[in-house]
Design a protein around this motif. Structure first.
Motif, PDB file in Angstrom:
ATOM      1  N   ASP A 391       0.857  -1.186   0.000  1.00 38.03           N
ATOM      2  CA  ASP A 391       0.000   0.000   0.000  1.00 38.03           C
ATOM      3  C   ASP A 391       0.895   1.239   0.000  1.00 38.03           C
ATOM      4  O   ASP A 391       1.939   1.280   0.630  1.00 38.03           O
ATOM      5  CB  ASP A 391      -0.920  -0.005   1.219  1.00 38.03           C
ATOM      6  CG  ASP A 391      -0.176  -0.299   2.511  1.00 38.03           C
ATOM      7  OD1 ASP A 391      -0.323   0.474   3.466  1.00 38.03           O
ATOM      8  OD2 ASP A 391       0.575  -1.299   2.542  1.00 38.03           O
ATOM      9  N   ASP A 392       0.468   2.279  -0.713  1.00 40.69           N
ATOM     10  CA  ASP A 392       1.341   3.421  -0.967  1.00 40.69           C
ATOM     11  C   ASP A 392       1.762   4.156   0.296  1.00 40.69           C
ATOM     12  O   ASP A 392       2.816   4.780   0.342  1.00 40.69           O
ATOM     13  CB  ASP A 392       0.649   4.409  -1.916  1.00 40.69           C
ATOM     14  CG  ASP A 392       0.744   3.961  -3.359  1.00 40.69           C
ATOM     15  OD1 ASP A 392       1.610   3.112  -3.637  1.00 40.69           O
ATOM     16  OD2 ASP A 392      -0.042   4.435  -4.189  1.00 40.69           O
ATOM     17  N   ILE A 393       0.946   4.113   1.321  1.00 41.49           N
ATOM     18  CA  ILE A 393       1.290   4.880   2.511  1.00 41.49           C
ATOM     19  C   ILE A 393       2.500   4.284   3.224  1.00 41.49           C
ATOM     20  O   ILE A 393       3.184   4.966   3.979  1.00 41.49           O
ATOM     21  CB  ILE A 393       0.084   4.968   3.467  1.00 41.49           C
ATOM     22  CG1 ILE A 393       0.271   6.126   4.443  1.00 41.49           C
ATOM     23  CG2 ILE A 393      -0.137   3.663   4.211  1.00 41.49           C
ATOM     24  CD1 ILE A 393      -0.970   6.472   5.208  1.00 41.49           C
ATOM     25  N   ARG A 394       2.809   3.020   2.968  1.00 39.11           N
ATOM     26  CA  ARG A 394       3.970   2.397   3.593  1.00 39.11           C
ATOM     27  C   ARG A 394       5.146   2.249   2.638  1.00 39.11           C
ATOM     28  O   ARG A 394       6.286   2.200   3.086  1.00 39.11           O
ATOM     29  CB  ARG A 394       3.596   1.010   4.141  1.00 39.11           C
ATOM     30  CG  ARG A 394       2.617   1.053   5.313  1.00 39.11           C
ATOM     31  CD  ARG A 394       2.402  -0.342   5.882  1.00 39.11           C
ATOM     32  NE  ARG A 394       1.561  -0.305   7.077  1.00 39.11           N
ATOM     33  CZ  ARG A 394       0.254  -0.407   7.080  1.00 39.11           C
ATOM     34  NH1 ARG A 394      -0.398  -0.506   5.936  1.00 39.11           N
ATOM     35  NH2 ARG A 394      -0.424  -0.375   8.203  1.00 39.11           N
ATOM     36  N   ARG A 395       4.894   2.149   1.368  1.00 36.88           N
ATOM     37  CA  ARG A 395       5.958   1.857   0.410  1.00 36.88           C
ATOM     38  C   ARG A 395       7.070   2.896   0.483  1.00 36.88           C
ATOM     39  O   ARG A 395       6.819   4.094   0.468  1.00 36.88           O
ATOM     40  CB  ARG A 395       5.401   1.799  -1.007  1.00 36.88           C
ATOM     41  CG  ARG A 395       6.421   1.345  -2.047  1.00 36.88           C
ATOM     42  CD  ARG A 395       5.842   1.313  -3.436  1.00 36.88           C
ATOM     43  NE  ARG A 395       4.822   0.274  -3.548  1.00 36.88           N
ATOM     44  CZ  ARG A 395       3.566   0.502  -3.846  1.00 36.88           C
ATOM     45  NH1 ARG A 395       3.152   1.738  -4.032  1.00 36.88           N
ATOM     46  NH2 ARG A 395       2.703  -0.483  -3.937  1.00 36.88           N
TER      47      ARG A 395
END
Length: 444
Positions: A391-395
């Protein structure tokens, strides 16, 4: 109106864990940065502290990458910080600034640095016992390292000789105190009934021998107090580089013993605890004597921030040419038998330091999310991580370590600044990290 909608959508995406678009070339004004992403993907702690960590991380990255996007965001964050805290400066920022061409280029920070250091020197002149005998050891060692670096900074700029002498005098007094606090074998056994603390340092500096406060550390390893140990070793190493004091060399060498050993990543030694990912909480700390002291069972399992900061200590030892003493009295007081005596020759010792520094770089690069599918850091049968960073918020960022699902701006900043300070230069990885920090910044 369009810019306000873009800012609102960015904030909403951070809070909900939805895909976050890359910021537009022209952005709304910075209004803070998030301090943490919780295990369920909610960004929290928006404000000045998060912005300070984001600025420090982006400044470190920019010094390596030269990426204008990172520079722009760092500039905007610094404007936001200085509007709200005009005198912005602390020991960590000052230490980073003395290494950073970017940060040194800002006249506001240069003025704040001089004010901050003048206050520190005045405090030492007026209350030396307070400086040397109160607080935690990272405050003492950070100040000592800062003063050593500041004296060299002044010399490079033909600074006032009297000020340089006063800086050196204060630095040496602090370093003498740090060296005196280091545990010999006899002190480690007497205090903890555990000789694994040979060469380690107390957490607090109050009292003749310092103290651990209320922490029950009898069965813990020194690596549980990793950031304390790294800061002490680093300060003593840079102190030796400047003053060529055998006391500082010998203390730095003794502290480095804990950091030697294997340069391989063995997940079976990390996930040995219960619950999984917490090998030092409720688990027996066992050392494989074939590899010496366990070098990466640190703080809370595999914490990227601790691994990166270990790299800074190792690099300081290497760059300042610290040598392992061969005197029988030193060996009796500070060597525990591991790693083998064969590594004590200067060439082999420094070669081992180089290999271990490279290990810290590989670790940070390998654990950035999203991680390769087969990497054991995210083996879900043995960890409690909620996701893989898809998910983009963690990548592009890092989990806190130890099986916790949260992501912290504090720990990620320590990972970034430590990686860069120890010589890490993977530009692609740093650019991915820059995108993660962009998503932590709040605008609007």
């Amino acid at each position: 109106m369009f810019r306000l909608l873009v800012a609102a959508s960015l904030t909403t995406a951070l809070l909900t864990g939805q895909t976050v678009p890359a910021p537009a070339a022209t952005t709304a004004q910075v209004t803070g940065a998030y301090l943490q992403i919780t295990a369920d993907g909610v960004a929290t702690g928006r404000g000045l502290e998060g912005a300070s960590h984001a600025h420090a991380a982006l400044a470190a990255m920019y010094d390596v990458t030269g990426d204008p996007r990172q520079r722009q965001t760092a500039d905007e964050l610094l404007d936001y910080i200085l509007q709200r805290r005009p005198g912005h400066m602390n020991t960590d920022i000052a230490l980073q600034m003395l290494r950073s061409p970017y940060l040194q280029g800002d006249p506001r920070l240069r003025a704040n640095l001089e004010t901050y250091l003048t206050a520190l020197l005045d405090l030492y002149a007026a209350q030396p016992d307070t400086v040397l005998g109160t607080g935690d050891i990272r405050t003492l060692t950070g100040r000592a390292e800062l003063l050593v670096n500041y004296a060299e900074y002044l010399e490079q700029r033909s600074g006032d000789p009297a000020r340089i002498r006063s800086v050196d005098a204060a630095a040496q007094a602090m370093l003498d105190r740090v060296a005196a606090l280091q545990y010999t074998r006899q002190e480690a056994v007497s205090a903890f009934r555990n000789d694994r603390y040979v060469g380690a340092f107390p957490h607090f500096v109050a009292g003749d021998d310092g103290n651990m406060g209320s922490w029950d550390v009898e069965h813990w390893a020194p690596s549980m107090l990793s950031l304390d140990q790294y800061a002490a070793v680093r300060a003593l190493a840079v102190g030796y580089g400047r003053f060529q004091s055998a006391t500082y060399n010998d203390a730095a060498a003794a502290g480095t013993r804990h950091l030697l050993g294997t340069t391989e990543i063995d997940p079976d030694l990390v996930y040995a605890g219960a619950p999984a990912g917490f090998p030092l909480d409720g688990a027996t700390y066992e050392i494989g004597e074939e590899t010496g002291e366990h070098p990466y069972l640190i703080t809370y399992g595999w914490s990227p921030n601790a691994i990166a900061q270990m790299g800074t200590a190792l690099k300081a030892v290497r760059d300042n040419r610290v040598k392992v003493p061969h005197a029988a009295a030193w060996l009796a007081s500070y060597w525990r038998g591991t790693p083998p005596r064969s590594v004590l020759a200067p060439g082999l010792f420094w070669h081992g330091l180089d290999a271990k520094i490279q290990y810290t770089h590989r670790f940070i690069e390998a654990t950035q999310l999203a991680v390769p599918t087969g990497f054991p850091w995210l083996d879900l049968e043995r960890t409690t991580f909620p996701g893989t960073g898809d998910d983009d918020i963690r990548r592009g960022g890092w989990y806190d370590g130890s099986g916790r699902g949260a992501m912290s701006a504090v720990y990620s900043r320590l990972a970034m600044t430590g990686y860069v300070e120890s010589g890490g230069h993977d530009v692609q990885m740093l650019n991915r990290a820059g995108q993660w920090w962009e998503r932590m910044v709040v605008r609007g």
